[in-house]
Each structure stands twice: as structure tokens, then as C-alpha cells.
Scaffold this motif. Structure first.
Motif, PDB file in Angstrom:
ATOM      1  N   ASP A 165      41.783  71.453  36.352  1.00 40.32           N
ATOM      2  CA  ASP A 165      42.726  70.796  35.227  1.00 40.32           C
ATOM      3  C   ASP A 165      43.776  70.156  35.827  1.00 40.32           C
ATOM      4  O   ASP A 165      44.682  70.914  36.456  1.00 40.32           O
ATOM      5  N   THR A 166      43.821  69.046  35.810  1.00 37.60           N
ATOM      6  CA  THR A 166      44.835  67.950  36.214  1.00 37.60           C
ATOM      7  C   THR A 166      46.170  68.095  35.248  1.00 37.60           C
ATOM      8  O   THR A 166      45.897  67.783  34.064  1.00 37.60           O
ATOM      9  N   ILE A 167      46.961  68.497  35.984  1.00 30.80           N
ATOM     10  CA  ILE A 167      48.405  68.506  35.062  1.00 30.80           C
ATOM     11  C   ILE A 167      49.418  67.261  35.666  1.00 30.80           C
ATOM     12  O   ILE A 167      49.836  67.242  36.956  1.00 30.80           O
ATOM     13  N   VAL A 168      49.647  66.475  34.815  1.00 29.87           N
ATOM     14  CA  VAL A 168      50.131  65.345  35.127  1.00 29.87           C
ATOM     15  C   VAL A 168      51.128  64.780  33.968  1.00 29.87           C
ATOM     16  O   VAL A 168      50.715  65.075  32.661  1.00 29.87           O
ATOM     17  N   ASP A 169      52.446  64.279  34.424  1.00 32.74           N
ATOM     18  CA  ASP A 169      53.102  63.852  32.994  1.00 32.74           C
ATOM     19  C   ASP A 169      52.715  62.646  32.810  1.00 32.74           C
ATOM     20  O   ASP A 169      52.120  61.791  33.336  1.00 32.74           O
ATOM     21  N   GLU A 170      53.197  62.382  31.415  1.00 35.43           N
ATOM     22  CA  GLU A 170      52.690  61.162  30.795  1.00 35.43           C
ATOM     23  C   GLU A 170      53.122  59.953  31.311  1.00 35.43           C
ATOM     24  O   GLU A 170      52.028  59.014  31.478  1.00 35.43           O
ATOM     25  N   GLU A 513      42.229  76.575  42.269  1.00 36.87           N
ATOM     26  CA  GLU A 513      41.757  77.645  41.213  1.00 36.87           C
ATOM     27  C   GLU A 513      41.931  77.050  39.819  1.00 36.87           C
ATOM     28  O   GLU A 513      40.720  75.801  39.612  1.00 36.87           O
ATOM     29  N   VAL A 514      42.403  77.245  38.906  1.00 35.94           N
ATOM     30  CA  VAL A 514      42.315  76.716  37.487  1.00 35.94           C
ATOM     31  C   VAL A 514      42.773  75.273  37.745  1.00 35.94           C
ATOM     32  O   VAL A 514      42.297  74.262  37.007  1.00 35.94           O
ATOM     33  N   SER A 515      44.027  74.818  38.146  1.00 36.46           N
ATOM     34  CA  SER A 515      44.645  73.489  38.001  1.00 36.46           C
ATOM     35  C   SER A 515      45.023  73.030  39.304  1.00 36.46           C
ATOM     36  O   SER A 515      45.003  73.577  40.281  1.00 36.46           O
ATOM     37  N   VAL A 516      45.245  71.738  39.144  1.00 36.76           N
ATOM     38  CA  VAL A 516      46.166  70.983  40.208  1.00 36.76           C
ATOM     39  C   VAL A 516      47.284  70.316  39.643  1.00 36.76           C
ATOM     40  O   VAL A 516      47.094  69.631  38.569  1.00 36.76           O
ATOM     41  N   GLU A 517      48.389  70.366  40.242  1.00 33.46           N
ATOM     42  CA  GLU A 517      49.722  69.878  39.417  1.00 33.46           C
ATOM     43  C   GLU A 517      50.102  68.757  40.489  1.00 33.46           C
ATOM     44  O   GLU A 517      50.182  68.948  41.525  1.00 33.46           O
ATOM     45  N   TYR A 518      50.300  67.611  39.690  1.00 36.00           N
ATOM     46  CA  TYR A 518      50.610  66.285  40.363  1.00 36.00           C
ATOM     47  C   TYR A 518      52.067  66.376  40.350  1.00 36.00           C
ATOM     48  O   TYR A 518      52.718  65.727  39.612  1.00 36.00           O
ATOM     49  N   ARG A 519      52.807  67.109  41.135  1.00 34.53           N
ATOM     50  CA  ARG A 519      54.303  67.311  41.276  1.00 34.53           C
ATOM     51  C   ARG A 519      54.804  66.134  41.873  1.00 34.53           C
ATOM     52  O   ARG A 519      56.090  65.973  41.540  1.00 34.53           O
ATOM     53  N   GLU A 520      54.027  65.413  42.666  1.00 30.54           N
ATOM     54  CA  GLU A 520      54.780  64.245  43.127  1.00 30.54           C
ATOM     55  C   GLU A 520      54.916  63.127  42.151  1.00 30.54           C
ATOM     56  O   GLU A 520      55.725  61.951  42.432  1.00 30.54           O
ATOM     57  N   GLY A 521      54.570  63.221  40.899  1.00 26.23           N
ATOM     58  CA  GLY A 521      54.791  62.325  39.909  1.00 26.23           C
ATOM     59  C   GLY A 521      54.320  60.892  40.352  1.00 26.23           C
ATOM     60  O   GLY A 521      53.185  60.743  40.946  1.00 26.23           O
ATOM     61  N   PRO A 522      55.092  59.642  40.165  1.00 22.78           N
ATOM     62  CA  PRO A 522      54.396  58.569  40.410  1.00 22.78           C
ATOM     63  C   PRO A 522      54.455  58.035  41.833  1.00 22.78           C
ATOM     64  O   PRO A 522      54.307  57.035  42.149  1.00 22.78           O
ATOM     65  N   TYR A 523      55.062  59.099  42.680  1.00 20.52           N
ATOM     66  CA  TYR A 523      55.179  58.733  44.067  1.00 20.52           C
ATOM     67  C   TYR A 523      54.014  58.931  44.916  1.00 20.52           C
ATOM     68  O   TYR A 523      53.811  59.943  45.582  1.00 20.52           O
ATOM     69  N   ILE A 524      52.828  58.100  44.787  1.00 20.81           N
ATOM     70  CA  ILE A 524      51.648  58.203  45.519  1.00 20.81           C
ATOM     71  C   ILE A 524      51.865  57.127  46.537  1.00 20.81           C
ATOM     72  O   ILE A 524      52.078  56.171  46.284  1.00 20.81           O
ATOM     73  N   GLY A 525      51.200  57.199  47.773  1.00 19.92           N
ATOM     74  CA  GLY A 525      51.065  56.092  48.823  1.00 19.92           C
ATOM     75  C   GLY A 525      52.444  55.841  49.201  1.00 19.92           C
ATOM     76  O   GLY A 525      53.330  56.373  49.142  1.00 19.92           O
ATOM     77  N   TYR A 526      52.252  54.319  49.360  1.00 16.26           N
ATOM     78  CA  TYR A 526      53.601  53.699  49.775  1.00 16.26           C
ATOM     79  C   TYR A 526      54.643  53.855  48.763  1.00 16.26           C
ATOM     80  O   TYR A 526      55.899  53.823  49.136  1.00 16.26           O
TER      81      TYR A 526
END
Ligand code: BGC
Length: 815
Positions: A165-170, A513-526
């Protein structure tokens, strides 16, 4: 509805039957109404049409087709026209093989360098990935067949891919994970979308109303077909309600019956099914049309050449100390490294193509014009350090002026269904490099792998050519770059961090386990490295050429930017100019800069060209969670023209009128997001960003196991039999690795260990149905005899039911 009349002639059973496959690769046909079945085949960088035994893991052979470079490679070309042309070639092969839907491109974001399928995806940047995908789709579909953009959406890890379950903000969802799909759908006009296996914020993607209805259909206006990923269906009724037309592969009518039942009891209005049938018929008839026309076989040699052209533009020159490259004609060259003998040219899993021909470096050396003094493998691809091989390689290297060293990742390491364990290349290759360096420091490394790797050894090579996974003609393409027949023009579509620990999602990947939290928000890669000021090995957008370019005369107006590029060197070459935008206001947190346009230009020595990059709807927008729509912040924006994300050559500003939306965030509550230092965001702060509590991410071990729990969870099952099975699977995995059968071991992880129980029913083509699965679950949960009894009873029922259905279908056929 376009096919209203035809639909009116169908029985409810016939309509429902179209909603799932008739076998592993084909949709259902209704002969009495002239509705043919469609053939769907992988994808994405070549056709994998299996004529006989079928699977989604790349196990059984497929009909030979051209294996083009994989998406990770092609993205380095930054050339939309080239990708479109590759799409045309792919589409032509699809027509020749009578494939209606080509299952690609894959455009998930490279959130983390270890994702096992990164080689199949374009980039860490949604704009670049979207543009590449749109080009490929246009090309494929220009032949009349359909592309299928996948995996929609936020499918960024392979571990537990069918249930995570991917937990990501809108906002992050919109700006990072959906933008590439938006471009592929609006600009590429794909006719088919594949939903992903994972869940998104608590709901399976193909059942997610927000994703499938509000965004895909209502906002983006997608009127094509959504197909599940193979075996990805969870609740067929919910999927249909969300507009998921086609479930693949077959479940032998089991889920069609669920649809019929739901219509009969009023859970689904029949119009919903009719609309789905209408859209599916459109896909079937429009793609089938092309097979009626006289079609020509494709020219294998021409297509092989095309694969080479794409590879040549996608190879990235990462290092060229003392201009060691292009190789001078008089230099004595030793070719070392197992990858020179056996090319590493594609990844493992459902994308495996059976190439029409395959070039290996050692076979192309005679025509290369290089003065070769010999070849030594130097290491075993899957083995440990081999002293003898190293000694022999060193002996050869001693006599050479330059060592061409072919290294990389093996086929088993980069595979669908499994994430990589680390970012290193195998130690035995590094051992070889270290020892070669002692006898001859003039080393040019040729790297073959489809994802970013760490390079603590980089100081020991003078030249570094990154071939990525360059397809069936890649070996020749790489030699052409090495000899200078081709001037390299590829630039990285992903960042190479110095260490894996530096990556923004380091602490949050993968969800175990159940989920993965995208805590880094929009800051991926560069977006992260640049904002948080973290040094990297190679930045996004980086790549060298044998010539040099200068940038000048930047003009910015309301429509876009214009500037000049001059080839200041002695060789003709191509440059990829990149437009990054930075908002100077700090009211809303944002990455330091974001890619908003690019152009690849060809220049002869001394030539200057004027480049224009127009603004579009994405240049200034951000997603505002308060107004729930795209907005533009009023203010001053910097326009940065770069040769890479960290090599900005020109800069100017522009003032933009905003949409005057209320500010969505408060600075004090989101300090990490405002600073960009997001590699250890607290749960509390992430919840602030999400606007709600994060769900429990750990398994509830006290609960009995259900449909969406995986075989791996048998480790804590109540049933001793299930726990035994778990240990047996683990032991088999360990044992297979021990005896060197790594790919079979991987298969166990991918198709058994991480498989949810529902997959047992969804992937066995009706051999085991859901009621029988209930029996299995009883056994797993400690009710052995009750479970066996239930299983056998349901099996008997199923056999009886299918006999009745065979009888009924014969009656319908006679109608
Ligand atoms: C993959 C898809 C692929 C499908 C059919 C799945 O396992 O995730 O990308 O298209 O199989 O082979």
C-alpha cells in the motif's frame, strides 16, 4: 455509445465474458456477433509474443523480435523524435506478429535506485519520462495497434508488489507520480492503460475511484481501456465500477460470474458494464482493422539497424580524462571482461525479448578498426574472485596501451519482481579492475546495466562509457562511440548518487510489510540532491561529448525561452539543452529547480543554432491541496538553461501572474519539506503533509491470513503446515542460490514468496477458484481437515458448474 446496437444484441453473459481474458494473452471473442479476440503482448522494448507456453515472467520463449534498448537507455537520448521512430518500428513488428496491444511503455518514476524494474522505466523526472512515453506511444499507434502505458500508478518497488500500500500525499502524487502518465495520455493519446498491482492510499489502483475515475477519466479525458496487470485483480466488481474494463489473464469465467451476479443484485447498473463493453469494442475493432489490410513483414536488418541507431544516441560518456576517447588508431588495445563476450543487453522478467540477432563485442572487433591484441574474460559473471582469470587478464593488459574493460550488472540482479540489494557492481569485477590498474592505468570501462550503481572505483578508470542496456545491436553501437564513429550525445535521465545512503528514500524503501510511506514527498532524484545540497557522483542530465558547446543570448518572454548554442569544438555533435525553472518565492515549498523543457540539437563544428523552448501548462503549475487543483503562484521565476541539472549556463527571470489561490501549507509545520532535507522525516511531519494519520505499516500477526496476505506471511500463520511451507520456500531459495541457480531462486521470490493468496486463484486460469482458495486459507489458518474438506467440496462444485457452462455455450453458439 458507439456500439449500442451491437451491445443490445449481446446477452448479459456475453458482455461479462468480454471483461476478462480467454487465456493468458487474448481477450474473449464472440463469433456469432463477429467480435474477434485481441492479442496483448509485452513490451516494452520489443515484442514478446508467446506462441506456445505462456507466462508473465519471461520464462518461455517468444517469437523472435527486435530487442531495442530498454527504456532506461532510451531516455538518455532525450530525443522525442527518435523515440517516436522507435515506436513506429515496434508498432510495425506488432502488426507483423498480429499483436493488437503492445504492453508498454512503462513509465513509473525511479523513486529509488534499487527498484528492480528501473531498467524498464525512463527517468526520475516526470516531464522527461512523459515526453519519451508520448513519443513511443505515437510511434506504436501510428501503425493502428495500441500501446499500453503502465503501471498506473505509483508502482515503485518490486518487493510485495502485488499488495503493498503506497502512502503518498496528493501533491506529490500529482506532481511526481502522475505527471508522466498525464503527458502519455494527453499527448501520446494511448488507447490502453495498465493498472498497477499495488494499492494507493488504501485501495487497489484499479478500484481506486479517485485515480481511475476522477483523475484518469474525468480530468484527463481518457476514453480508452484499462487492463489490469496480470493477476492484479482484487475485487472484480469494485474494479468494474472504477472503469476497469479488462481483467487479464483468464480466470476461466469466475470473475465474469461475479459481474453477472452484481448486476442481477443491483450492485452494478448494467449501463456501467455496457460502457465498459463499448470502450473495449472500440479498442478491439480499431486495432483489428489493421490486420485486414495487406501487411508486410518487417525487414529484420533494417530493424536491427534502428536498434543500433537508438543505442548510439543513448550511450552516455561519463568520463574522458586526457581525452582517452575516442581511441586513437595506433593504440594497442586489450579487451577484458566477460560482458564483451556475452553482451548484457536487456533485463529479466516479462520484458524479455527473443532477439532476431545479437551482437557481442568480441564478434564486432574485426570491423571496428581498433588494434586489438587479445581478449580475456577476467571474471566469472556469476562467480567469486578468480585469481587465474585475473592473472591472465593482467598479463594481456601489460602489453596494451589501453584496456577496454567490460563490466556491469548481471541478468539476475536486475529483474522484475525483485529489488536490488545494494548499488554495487559485483566485487569480483572490482577486484579485477583494482589489479588491472596496477599493471596498466589506461583503463576505459564500458558499463552495462540498467540502473544507477555506486562507483567507488571511478578514479581507477580514465574513460567511462555507459551503455546501459543497449539492446541487440548495443555492442556495435558502443564500439562506434569508442572509436569516434559516433560522437556520444546521451545524457543521464537519473542521478548517480555517491552512496546509496544519500538517496532521499533510503530510510523508506522498500515497504516490507503492509505499506510504504513516501515521506520524502516530491523530493526524488535531483529534486532532492539539488535542494538539500547533497553532492552526487553524476547529476541528472549529465553526459560528455567529443566536442564542446557554448550557450549564449538567452531571451525570455511570456511564451518561452530562446537562446543560442554553438559547437565550439572540432567535431560535429549533438547537445541536449535543458530548461529548469526555479520559483524565487519561498511561500510554498518546492524543489530548487525542476525540468520544464529540453531540446536536442545537432551542430557542425563552428555552427550556431537558435533554440526555442516553449512554455506549456506544466511550466509554472503546482498542485494546491486546498483548492484541489493546479494553480500558479504569482511571482518571479528564474529560467535556467543547463547542459545538466548542475551545469547551468544561462539564467534570466520572468514575472508571472498567479491564480491567487490560498497558500496550502504552513512553514512551521513542515520544516523538512521547506528545507528539502527529507531523508529522515518524522511520522508526525509526514502526517501533517498527508493531512491524515498514516495507517499501521506492520502486519497484524494476531489476525488470520486472508486473500491479500502473501505466502511470505505464512511465517506467522497458525497452521503448522503453512509455517512448514514457508520454511521450505526459504530453504529452497537459499539452496538454489548456494548451487548457483540464482534466476530460479529469484523466480521463487517473485512468483511464490511475494504472491498474495488471491493470486493463487487469479493466476491459475481457473484451476483453483476463490471458494477453493477459502479451503486453502482454512488450512493456512490452522484448520487443516476442515480446509481440505472444503477445498475438495468446492472443487467438485466447480467441475459440475463448468460442465453446465460448456453445455450452455454450445446452445448459444447454435442460436
Ligand atoms: C508485469 C507487466 C507485464 C505483464 C504481462 C506483469 O508481471 O508487471 O508489466 O506486462 O506481467 O507479462
Amino acid at each position: 455509445m458507439k456500439y449500442k446496437e451491437l451491445i443490445q444484441k449481446m446477452t448479459l453473459e456475453e458482455k461479462a465474458s468480454l471483461m476478462s481474458g480467454k487465456d493468458f494473452w487474448q481477450s474473449e471473442n464472440i463469433d456469432r456477433l463477429g467480435i474477434p479476440s485481441m492479442f496483448l503482448a509485452d513490451g516494452p522494448h520489443g515484442i514478446r509474443k508467446q506462441a506456445a507456453a505462456a507466462d508473465h515472467l519471461g520464462l518461455n520463449e517468444s517469437i523472435p523480435a527486435t530487442c531495442y534498448p530498454t527504456a532506461a537507455t532510451v531516455a538518455n537520448s532525450w530525443n522525442e523524435e527518435l523515440v517516436e521512430k522507435m515506436g513506429q518500428y515496434l508498432g510495425k513488428e506488432a502488426v507483423a506478429q498480429k499483436v493488437n496491444v503492445l504492453l508498454g511503455p512503462g513509465i513509473n518514476m525511479k523513486r529509488n535506485p534499487l527498484c528492480g524494474r528501473n531498467f524498464e522505466y525512463y527517468s526520475e523526472d516526470p516531464y522527461l519520462a512523459g515526453k519519451m512515453a508520448a513519443g513511443l506511444i505515437r510511434g506504436i499507434q501510428s501503425n493502428g495497434v495500441s500501446a499500453c502505458v503502465k503501471h498506473f500508478a505509483v508502482n515503485n518497488q518490486e518487493e510485495r508488489r502485488m499488495v503493498i500500500d503506497t502512502i503518498v500525499d496528493e501533491r506529490t502524487l500529482r506532481e511526481i507520480y502522475l505527471t508522466a502518465f498525464e503527458i502519455a495520455i494527453k499527448e501520446g493519446k494511448t488507447k490502453t492503460v495498465m493498472s498497477s498491482y499495488n494499492m494507493l492510499n488504501g485501495t487497489h489502483t484499479n478500484e481506486n475511484m479517485h485515480l481511475m475515475r476522477e483523475i484518469l477519466r474525468d480530468e484527463w479525458g481518457f476514453d480508452g481501456v484499462v487492463v489490469t496487470d496480470w493477476g492484479g485483480n482484487n475485487d472484480r466488481v469494485q474494479g468494474l465500477l472504477a472503469g476497469n474494463e479488462l481483467e487479464m489473464p483468464t480466470t476461466n469465467g469466475e470473475t465474469d460470474r461475479e459481474i453477472i451476479e452484481a448486476i442481477k443484485n443491483g450492485e452494478i447498473a448494467e449501463e456501467v458494464l455496457d460502457e465498459c463493453v463499448d470502450r473495449l469494442l472500440e479498442l478491439i475493432f480499431t486495432t483489428e482493422e489493421v490486420f485486414g489490410k495487406p501487411h508486410h513483414d518487417f525487414d529484420e536488418t533494417d530493424h536491427h539497424q534502428m536498434a543500433q541507431n537508438v543505442a548510439e544516441e543513448s550511450i552516455v560518456l561519463l568520463k574522458n580524462e586526457e581525452n582517452v576517447l575516442p581511441l586513437k588508431k595506433d593504440k594497442k588495445v586489450a579487451v577484458i571482461g566477460d560482458f564483451a563476450e556475452e553482451a548484457r543487453y536487456q533485463g529479466a522478467g516479462s520484458s524479455i525479448v527473443n532477439p532476431t540477432k545479437l551482437s557481442h563485442t568480441v564478434d564486432c572487433l574485426d570491423d571496428s578498426g581498433i588494434k586489438i591484441i587479445g581478449y580475456e574474460p577476467g571474471f566469472e559473471r556469476y562467480g567469486k574472485k578468480n585469481k587465474k582469470k585475473i592473472e591472465k587478464a593482467c598479463e594481456l593488459a601489460r602489453q596494451a596501451d589501453v584496456v577496454l574493460l567490460y563490466i556491469g550488472l548481471d541478468e539476475v540482479t536486475e529483474a522484475e519482481g525483485l529489488d536490488r540489494q545494494n548499488m554495487q557492481i559485483p566485487a569480483n569485477q572490482v577486484d579485477l579492475l583494482n589489479e588491472l590498474y596496477e599493471v596498466n592505468p589506461n583503463i576505459v570501462a564500458v558499463l552495462s546495466c540498467g540502473s544507477a550503481v555506486e562507483m567507488p572505483w571511478i578514479d581507477k578508470v580514465k574513460g567511462l562509457v555507459h551503455g546501459y542496456l543497449s539492446g541487440q545491436a548495443g555492442a556495435k553501437a558502443i564500439l562506434n562511440v569508442i572509436t569516434g564513429k559516433v560522437n556520444p550525445s546521451g545524457k543521464l535521465a537519473e542521478t548517480y548518487p555517491l552512496h546509496y545512503e544519500d538517496t532521499p528514500s533510503y530510510h523508506y524503501f522498500p515497504g516490507k510489510e503492509v505499506s510504504v510511506e513516501y515521506r520524502e514527498g516530491p523530493y526524488i532524484g535531483y529534486r532532492y540532491y539539488d535542494t538539500a545540497d547533497v553532492p552526487v557522483l553524476f547529476p541528472f542530465g549529465y553526459g560528455l561529448s567529443y566536442t564542446t558547446f557554448s550557450y549564449s543570448n538567452l531571451c525570455v518572454n511570456q511564451d518561452g525561452v530562446t537562446f543560442n548554442i554553438t559547437n565550439t569544438g572540432k567535431l560535429a555533435g549533438m547537445e541536449v539543452a535543458q530548461l529548469y525553472v526555479r520559483c524565487t518565492s519561498k511561500s510554498i515549498f518546492r524543489p530548487n529547480k525542476e525540468l520544464k523543457g529540453f531540446k536536442k540539437v545537432f551542430l557542425n563544428p563552428g555552427e550556431t543554432k537558435t533554440v526555442t523552448i516553449s512554455f506549456d501548462d506544466k511550466t509554472f503549475r503546482y498542485f494546491n491541496i486546498k483548492t484541489n487543483q493546479w494553480e500558479i503562484e504569482m511571482g518571479q521565476y528564474e529560467m535556467l538553461i543547463g547542459a545538466s541539472s548542475s551545469d547551468i549556463r544561462l539564467k534570466d527571470t520572468i514575472n508571472i501572474q498567479g491564480t491567487e489561490a490560498p497558500l496550502p501549507y504552513s512553514n512551521e509545520q513542515l520544516p523538512s519539506y521547506y528545507s528539502g532535507k527529507v531523508n529522515s522525516v518524522s511520522k508526525k511531519e509526514f502526517e501533517q503533509l498527508l493531512g491524515r494519520k498514516v495507517p499501521e505499516s506492520k502486519w497484524d500477526r494476531s489476525k488470520p491470513l486472508g486473500y491479500n496476505d502473501t505466502i511470505a506471511q505464512c511465517q506467522y500463520a497458525k497452521g503448522g503446515f503453512a509455517r512448514f511451507a514457508y520454511h521450505l520456500i526459504n530453504f529452497t531459495y537459499w539452496f538454489l542460490r548456494k548451487i548457483g541457480k540464482r534466476s530460479t531462486a529469484n523466480l521463487i521470490m517473485m512468483s511464490v514468496y511475494h504472491m498474495p493468496f488471491r493470486g493463487v486463484a487469479r493466476m491459475t486460469g481457473g484451476i483453483i477458484n476463490m471458494p477453493m482458495l477459502d479451503g486453502i486459507l482454512m488450512i493456512v489458518n490452522g484448520h487443516f481437515f476442515k480446509g481440505v474438506n472444503h477445498f475438495l467440496k468446492e472443487r467438485k462444485k466447480m467441475i459440475k458448474q463448468s460442465k453446465i457452462e460448456i453445455g450452455q455455450s454450445e446452445v448459444i453458439k447454435e442460436m
